[in-house]
Design an enzyme around this catalytic site. Structure first.
Site, PDB file in Angstrom:
ATOM      1  CB  CYS B 134      -0.646   0.014   0.911  1.00 28.06           C
ATOM      2  SG  CYS B 134      -2.074   1.617   1.066  1.00 28.06           S
ATOM      3  CG  ASN B 196      -1.511  -2.125  -4.416  1.00 28.68           C
ATOM      4  OD1 ASN B 196      -2.248  -0.925  -4.861  1.00 28.68           O
ATOM      5  ND2 ASN B 196      -1.065  -2.470  -3.333  1.00 28.68           N
ATOM      6  CB  THR B 197      -1.684   2.443  -7.016  1.00 23.72           C
ATOM      7  OG1 THR B 197      -1.007   2.053  -5.890  1.00 23.72           O
ATOM      8  CG2 THR B 197      -3.601   1.977  -7.473  1.00 23.72           C
TER       9      THR B 197
END
Lengths: 281, 313
Positions: B134, B196-197
Site C-alpha cells: 500500500c 498494486n498502484t
C-alpha cells in the site's frame, strides 16, 4: 441537538439503460439532458443522485444530481468542466445513456419546517427543484436563494417560480439581483425561515453553515466531492462527521493517537446530504 | 471450433475460480455495494478491502484526483480493525455467490501473521491476500514490498499461520520486481498479485499545493496498464506460482494482454468505476476470444505471448 436521520433508500438502485429524449443549453456551458427512465423516475427522491456511465467507456463515471422528474422523464443538469462532462454534454436525442441510481440519501424535507430557505450556487440548483416542489406540495413556504457568477448562468428561474418558490438572486458581477454572494442575502434576510437546505460549491456551503449558526437555524447541506464508485465501495469521498450523528457509519474507537470525536462518512453513501452542525470539516 | 463453450474456470494457487475475474481490493467493498448492479455469481470473486490489526480512520480528504487516463487515490487503509471486522462484518460475506479473498495489511511483520491467522480461520474466507504494497500510509506500508528481506518475512509470517491459498500483492515501485517475486515464492506464497498502484501525485497550480490530503497517492486505471503488463511478463518468467494480473483493465482485450503475458486470473479495480458491468463484459469477451480460436479453456492461453514463461512450465 436531536436530529432525525436523512431518509433511507426505499428502493434498491439499479443500472438504467436510458435514451436521451431532449437536450437544451440554457446558458453557455450548462446543459440539461432529458432521458426516458420510468423506473428511475418512479423511485428517485429529492437530493438523490445518479452515476452516468461515460458513453465512450473511458474515464470514471460522473455523479449528477437529478433535476426534473415528470412522468417517465428524468433530467440531469451538468456544467462542462472537463472531459467527462464534455462528453455527456454532447449527447443528443436518441443516444443511449446508462445511469446507476437512485444513489445516496437525499433531503429530509419533513424536518425543514414550513418556511424553508433553499440555497443554491451555480449548478447546485439542480437538486433543488424536487425539494421545492415537495415542500410547496405539503404547504411550506419556499424561498430559493440562487447565486451564480453572472446573470446568464442563473437558469430556469421561471421554472422554480412555476412550482411555487420565491426566487432571490445574487451574482458575483451584479448583473442580476444582489451584487455579491447569495449567502450575504441569506444572512441579511434569513432569520424568518424555519430551516435551510443548500447545494453548491464547498466554499458556499461552509458559508451557509456559518450563516445558519448565526441565525440559529438548522441546515441540510448537499456536499460536492469527486466520486470514484458512487456506491459506497471505495471510501474515496469522505467527510469528517460527528460520531453521534444518526448518519455516522459504525466505527470502533480508533487506535491510540487517532481516537477522535468524528468518523469518516461517505458522501456518496451516508450523504450526500448532511446536517451542517454535524459536520467536522 | 469446439462444440461447447470454452471454460473460464481457473485455479489461482489453490483458489478455484468459476471465472478469471476478481474484483480488486479496496475498489469493490465487500461485493454488496455492487450487488444491485450485477449478478455477483458471474464474477470470479471479490478481494475484500484490507484490514489491519487496529482500526484506522484513513487519510484526510481529498482522497481522489481524476487524472489523464487514470485515478490517483490515497484512502489510507480506512478500516475498522480486525476485532470489529470479525465481530461485525465477516459473517455477512457467507452468502456471496463467488470467491471471497480476505486482504490483510500491516505495519509490522507480526501483523501479517496474526491478522492472517484470525481472518483465514473464518469459513467465509476462501483465501488470503497480503497487501505488502500500500503506497498511501505514512510509514512502512509499501516498505515490505520494496525490500526483499521484509517481503520474505511478511510472506513467511502469513504462510506459517494459514493453509488457505495465500496471495501476495506486489508493488510496481521497485527496480526489479522479478527478484522480489522469487523471494516471495520461496517464502511460501501460492500466487502473486501483480501489481498494486504506481506512486504519483498531482498539484493544484492555483492553490500551489498538492491536491491529495495525503500529498502522494497511488495511480490506477488505463495509465498504468503497460507498466502492469510488463510487470506480469517479467514475474511470469521468474516464478512458477500463478499470477493475478491487475492494473488498468477495462475491457476483455486489456485482460487478455495480462493472460497472454502469463496471468492465470485478472483483477478489475478502477474499471468498475467506469461501468460496474465491466467484469461481465470482460468475461464474455474472453470466452468469445477463446471460442474463436478453438480453445477449450482459458488455461490454454496463459503465457502464450511469453516464451520465457512457457519455458518454465
Amino acid at each position: 441537538m436531536e436530529t432525525p436521520c436523512m431518509p433511507a433508500l426505499e428502493m434498491s438502485p439499479a443500472v438504467h439503460a436510458t435514451v436521451v429524449s431532449d437536450r437544451r443549453e440554457p446558458a453557455p456551458g450548462i446543459v440539461i439532458v432529458g432521458v426516458r427512465a420510468p423506473q428511475l423516475a418512479a423511485s428517485i427522491r429529492a437530493g438523490q443522485f445518479v452515476m452516468a456511465v461515460p458513453p465512450s467507456g473511458e474515464r470514471v463515471s460522473t455523479a449528477l444530481g437529478v433535476y426534473e422528474v415528470e412522468g417517465d422523464r428524468v433530467s440531469l443538469m451538468l456544467v462542462v468542466v472537463g472531459p467527462r462532462t464534455r462528453e455527456l454534454a454532447l449527447l443528443s436525442d436518441g443516444d443511449s445513456l446508462a445511469l446507476l441510481g437512485p444513489l445516496g440519501n437525499g433531503f429530509d424535507c419533513d424536518s425543514l419546517g414550513d418556511d424553508v430557505a433553499l440555497v443554491a450556487g451555480g449548478v447546485g440548483v439542480a437538486p433543488m427543484l424536487l425539494p421545492a416542489r415537495d415542500l410547496v406540495a405539503r404547504g411550506a413556504r419556499v424561498t430559493l436563494y440562487y447565486g451564480a457568477r453572472t446573470a446568464r448562468a442563473l437558469v430556469d428561474i421561471a421554472l422554480f417560480e412555476a412550482v411555487g418558490a420565491t426566487v432571490v438572486t445574487a451574482t458575483d458581477d451584479g448583473t442580476l439581483g444582489h451584487h455579491g454572494y447569495v449567502t450575504d442575502v441569506l444572512a441579511r434576510d434569513g432569520a424568518r425561515h424555519s430551516a435551510i437546505a443548500a447545494c453548491g460549491p464547498s466554499p458556499m456551503l461552509r458559508s451557509v453553515a456559518r450563516v445558519a449558526r448565526q441565525l440559529d437555524l438548522r441546515a441540510q447541506l448537499s456536499l460536492e466531492e469527486t466520486f470514484a464508485c458512487g456506491v459506497g465501495a471505495c471510501w474515496g469521498c469522505v467527510v469528517p462527521l460527528d460520531r453521534s450523528s444518526a448518519q455516522a457509519p459504525k466505527f470502533p474507537d480508533a487506535a491510540a493517537g487517532e481516537s477522535r470525536d468524528y468518523v469518516h462518512a461517505r458522501i456518496c453513501k451516508e450523504g450526500p446530504v448532511f446536517w451542517a452542525h454535524e459536520l467536522r470539516w | 471450433m469446439v462444440d461447447t463453450q470454452p471454460s473460464l474456470a481457473t485455479n489461482l494457487g489453490g483458489l478455484l475460480l468459476s471465472a478469471p475475474t476478481l474484483m480488486g481490493s479496496g475498489c469493490y467493498g465487500s461485493g454488496e455495494e455492487y450487488a444491485p448492479f450485477i449478478d455477483l455469481a458471474r464474477i470470479g470473486g471479490v478481494v475484500l478491502k484490507s484490514v489491519t490489526r487496529l482500526p484506522r480512520l484513513g487519510n484526510d480528504a481529498p482522497r481522489l484526483v481524476p487524472v489523464a487516463s487514470g485515478l490517483l487515490n490515497a484512502i489510507g487503509l480506512q478500516n475498522p480493525g480486525i476485532d470489529s471486522y470479525l465481530a461485525n462484518d465477516v459473517a455477512k460475506f457467507a452468502d456471496r455467490p463467488c470467491a471471497i479473498v480476505g486482504s490483510v495489511a500491516g505495519f509490522a511483520i507480526e501483523d501479517f501473521g496474526d491478522v492472517t491467522e484470525r481472518l483465514a480461520a473464518r469459513a467465509e474466507i476462501d483465501a488470503i491476500e497480503i497487501n505488502i504494497s500500500c503506497p498511501n500510509v505514512a510509514h512502512e506500508g509499501e516498505t515490505f514490498a520494496c525490500d526483499p528481506k521484509l517481503a520474505e518475512r511478511a510472506t513467511q509470517a502469513a504462510r506459517a499461520r494459514t493453509k488457505k491459498p495465500l496471495i501476495v500483492k506486489l508493488s510496481p515501485n521497485v527496480t526489479d520486481i522479478a527478484s522480489i517475486a522469487r523471494v516471495v515464492e520461496a517464502a511460501g506464497a501460492d500466487a502473486l498479485a501483480v501489481v498494486n498502484t504506481v506512486r504519483g501525485m498531482s498539484i493544484d497550480v492555483d492553490r500551489q499545493a498538492p491536491k491529495l490530503g495525503n500529498v502522494t497517492g497511488g495511480l490506477s486505471g488505463a495509465a498504468i496498464r503497460p507498466i502492469a503488463v510488463l510487470a506480469v511478463w517479467e514475474v511470469a518468467r521468474a516464478v512458477r506460482i500463478p499470477i493475478l494480473g491487475q492494473g488498468g483493465i477495462e475491457t476483455a482485450r486489456d485482460a487478455l494482454e495480462f493472460v497472454l503475458a502469463g496471468a492465470t486470473a485478472i483483477s478489475v479495480g478502477t474499471g468498475n468505476f467506469t461501468d460496474p458491468r465491466a467484469p461481465i463484459t470482460i468475461a464474455d469477451g474472453i470466452r468469445a476470444y477463446l471460442a474463436a480460436r478453438g480453445c477449450a479453456s482459458i488455461e490454454e492461453i496463459v503465457g502464450a505471448a511469453n516464451p520465457g514463461y512457457l519455458a518454465r512450465r
